[in-house]
Design a protein around this motif. Structure first.
Motif, short mmCIF file in Angstrom:
data_model
loop_
_atom_site.label_atom_id
_atom_site.label_comp_id
_atom_site.label_asym_id
_atom_site.label_seq_id
_atom_site.Cartn_x
_atom_site.Cartn_y
_atom_site.Cartn_z
N LYS A 1 0.82 -1.22 0.00
CA LYS A 1 0.00 0.00 0.00
C LYS A 1 0.85 1.28 0.00
O LYS A 1 0.57 2.20 -0.75
N SER A 2 1.85 1.32 0.85
CA SER A 2 2.59 2.57 1.06
C SER A 2 3.57 2.86 -0.06
O SER A 2 3.99 1.98 -0.80
N GLU A 3 3.92 4.14 -0.15
CA GLU A 3 4.91 4.63 -1.11
C GLU A 3 6.01 5.36 -0.35
O GLU A 3 5.78 5.97 0.69
N VAL A 4 7.23 5.30 -0.89
CA VAL A 4 8.33 6.11 -0.37
C VAL A 4 9.00 6.84 -1.54
O VAL A 4 8.89 6.41 -2.70
N LEU A 5 9.68 7.92 -1.20
CA LEU A 5 10.37 8.72 -2.20
C LEU A 5 11.85 8.83 -1.86
O LEU A 5 12.26 8.69 -0.70
N SER A 6 12.64 9.11 -2.87
CA SER A 6 14.05 9.44 -2.69
C SER A 6 14.47 10.34 -3.84
O SER A 6 13.69 10.58 -4.77
N PHE A 7 15.67 10.87 -3.74
CA PHE A 7 16.25 11.68 -4.81
C PHE A 7 17.39 10.87 -5.44
O PHE A 7 18.28 10.38 -4.73
N GLY A 8 17.35 10.72 -6.76
CA GLY A 8 18.34 9.88 -7.40
C GLY A 8 19.17 10.61 -8.45
O GLY A 8 18.76 11.66 -8.94
N PRO A 9 20.36 10.05 -8.74
CA PRO A 9 20.87 8.76 -8.28
C PRO A 9 21.31 8.80 -6.82
O PRO A 9 21.79 9.82 -6.34
N THR A 10 21.13 7.65 -6.14
CA THR A 10 21.46 7.60 -4.72
C THR A 10 21.77 6.17 -4.30
O THR A 10 21.88 5.26 -5.13
N TYR A 11 21.93 5.98 -3.00
CA TYR A 11 22.28 4.68 -2.41
C TYR A 11 21.23 3.63 -2.75
O TYR A 11 20.03 3.84 -2.52
N GLY A 12 21.66 2.49 -3.24
CA GLY A 12 20.74 1.50 -3.77
C GLY A 12 19.92 0.74 -2.76
O GLY A 12 18.90 0.13 -3.12
N MET A 13 20.30 0.77 -1.47
CA MET A 13 19.56 -0.02 -0.49
C MET A 13 18.17 0.52 -0.20
O MET A 13 17.31 -0.23 0.28
N TYR A 14 17.91 1.79 -0.47
CA TYR A 14 16.55 2.29 -0.26
C TYR A 14 15.59 1.55 -1.18
O TYR A 14 14.52 1.11 -0.76
N ASP B 1 21.58 18.35 -13.12
CA ASP B 1 22.85 17.94 -13.71
C ASP B 1 24.06 18.16 -12.80
O ASP B 1 25.15 17.67 -13.09
N VAL B 2 23.88 18.89 -11.69
CA VAL B 2 24.95 19.00 -10.69
C VAL B 2 24.57 18.24 -9.42
O VAL B 2 25.12 18.48 -8.34
N PHE B 3 23.62 17.34 -9.56
CA PHE B 3 23.18 16.43 -8.50
C PHE B 3 22.65 17.18 -7.27
O PHE B 3 22.89 16.79 -6.13
N GLN B 4 21.90 18.24 -7.55
CA GLN B 4 21.18 18.95 -6.50
C GLN B 4 19.68 18.87 -6.78
O GLN B 4 19.25 18.47 -7.86
N ILE B 5 18.89 19.24 -5.79
CA ILE B 5 17.43 19.17 -5.93
C ILE B 5 16.93 20.34 -6.77
O ILE B 5 17.30 21.49 -6.54
N THR C 1 27.34 10.22 -5.75
CA THR C 1 27.83 11.45 -6.37
C THR C 1 28.85 12.20 -5.51
O THR C 1 29.69 12.92 -6.03
N GLY C 2 28.76 12.07 -4.19
CA GLY C 2 29.76 12.66 -3.30
C GLY C 2 29.45 14.04 -2.78
O GLY C 2 30.10 14.51 -1.84
N ASN C 3 28.48 14.72 -3.36
CA ASN C 3 28.20 16.10 -2.96
C ASN C 3 27.20 16.17 -1.82
O ASN C 3 26.34 15.30 -1.66
N GLY C 4 27.29 17.24 -1.03
CA GLY C 4 26.27 17.51 -0.04
C GLY C 4 25.04 18.11 -0.72
O GLY C 4 25.16 18.83 -1.72
N ILE C 5 23.87 17.79 -0.20
CA ILE C 5 22.62 18.30 -0.76
C ILE C 5 22.24 19.60 -0.06
O ILE C 5 22.20 19.66 1.18
N VAL C 6 21.96 20.64 -0.84
CA VAL C 6 21.60 21.93 -0.27
C VAL C 6 20.08 22.09 -0.23
O VAL C 6 19.35 21.44 -0.99
N GLY C 7 19.61 22.93 0.70
CA GLY C 7 18.18 23.21 0.79
C GLY C 7 17.38 22.17 1.52
O GLY C 7 16.16 22.07 1.32
N ILE C 8 18.00 21.41 2.41
CA ILE C 8 17.29 20.32 3.09
C ILE C 8 16.16 20.84 3.98
O ILE C 8 15.11 20.21 4.12
N GLU C 9 16.34 22.01 4.56
CA GLU C 9 15.30 22.56 5.43
C GLU C 9 14.00 22.78 4.66
O GLU C 9 12.90 22.61 5.20
N LYS C 10 14.10 23.14 3.38
CA LYS C 10 12.90 23.29 2.55
C LYS C 10 12.17 21.96 2.42
O LYS C 10 10.93 21.91 2.39
#
Length: 340
Positions: free
Chosen positions: A91-104, A122-126, A152-161
């Motif tokens: 029933k449930s759904e989950v989301l992620s941002f990709g490309p990312t860790y495959g275990m999710y 293209d710079v692996f940001q949201i 990708t190795g980068n930190g994700i910006v805008g997480i508070e949003k």
């Protein structure tokens, strides 16, 4: 107002968790005849199911309440528990941002939960222009966000949003946070009742063989992790290995600084190889590169005894390179110059 009980599976809400012999007895004794253990040997006793000493030490180091920490068999156990606690199979759904860790995605499939990825730019940001509307209108129970992101190795910006826009539970996977210049979100768990932060002792602390990870959240969420987990999920050997490593945190920090310096040296050396088309910024202990004929380069490296990670299934012509010792890094660079 966020109420975590609205996101917990109905059967879990009704669950009477298993009470082990060590759960029922919490003081000192000289004779233990309660757990059907073999009286002989040096590893004959069950480990502390509550990991009390380890949690206390972690809490002291991170400036948190002990009740805000779950200790698991690697971060992967915490990831799996997120699905088992919060998601209804089928029933449930989950989301992620990709490309990312495959275990999710793997954990979602194991638990029969729908999984969707919102593509990073293209710079692996949201891309907040499209992501916020989707998050605000989503019925997903969980959102996984890996920062620094793997592969990708980068930190994700805008997480508070993201935390403000998404109605469900946000899981920030900080497996590589010790290599980053950005602060951890662990200190902000009391600001956001829907926030879970995952960390591990496998990377910066060099204890991958011990398989110990942690989830950090408000005490109410952590109480559900403790209720659903197996009674003895982390062995005494592995708890002791982490406690021993935490005796000398200055040494760990020194090793982290060495790896960060080696990361920059390795990036500079890779930049001199013509076949490497792009070196992506990294806040982790690895570097993602785009290289001409990546599949062929990968196979040639394998033949010469050097193993990197092929990520071409997620990102065209991409290889992920872990930062090794100075000699390992030099060997890689010399070999790449010979075969490309």
């Amino acid at each position: 107002m966020f109420d975590v009980k609205n996101y917990i599976r109905q059967n879990v809400l009704k669950l009477e968790s298993y009470s082990s012999a060590r759960d029922e007895f919490g003081s000192e004794a000289s004779v233990f005849l309660d757990a059907n253990e073999n009286p002989f040997g040096s590893l004959n006793r069950y480990p502390d199911p509550k990991q009390t000493r380890l949690k206390q030490r972690i809490a002291e180091l991170k400036g948190l309440y002990r009740q805000s920490i779950f200790v698991g068999n690697g971060s992967d156990e915490a990831i799996d528990l997120c699905f088992r606690i919060f998601c209804e199979p089928g029933k449930s759904e989950v989301l992620s941002f990709g490309p990312t860790y495959g275990m999710y995605k793997v954990s979602a499939a194991i638990n029969d939960v729908g999984y969707s990825e919102i593509e990073l730019n293209d710079v692996f940001q949201i891309d907040f222009g499209t992501a916020i509307d989707r998050l605000e209108n989503s019925d997903a129970r969980l959102l996984f966000l890996c920062s620094p992101n793997n592969p990708t190795g980068n930190g994700i910006v805008g997480i508070e949003k993201i935390l403000s826009a998404f109605k469900g539970i946000v899981v920030i996977d900080e497996a590589y946070i010790d290599f980053s210049d950005e602060p951890s979100w662990a200190k902000r768990i009391y600001e956001f009742p829907n926030l879970i932060v995952l960390q591990t002792f496998s990377k910066a602390f060099g204890l991958a063989a011990a398989r110990v990870g942690i989830a950090i959240s408000n005490p109410e969420i952590i109480s559900w992790f403790d209720k659903v987990k197996p009674p003895y999920n982390v062995s005494s050997l592995n708890q002791d290995a982490v406690l021993k490593r935490l005796i000398d945190v200055e040494k760990v920090n020194s090793e982290i600084e060495i790896l960060k310096v080696e990361r920059e040296k390795l990036m500079s050396a890779l930049a001199e190889i013509p076949s490497i088309e792009k070196i992506f910024p990294s806040q982790a202990n690895f570097i993602l590169i785009r290289i001409d004929r990546a599949e062929s380069v990968y196979e040639k490296l394998i033949d010469l005894g050097i193993v990197v990670r092929k990520r071409t299934s997620q990102i065209p012509n991409a290889l992920r390179i872990t930062v090794g010792t100075p000699q390992e890094n030099l060997s890689l660079i010399q070999t790449l110059k010979q075969i490309t």
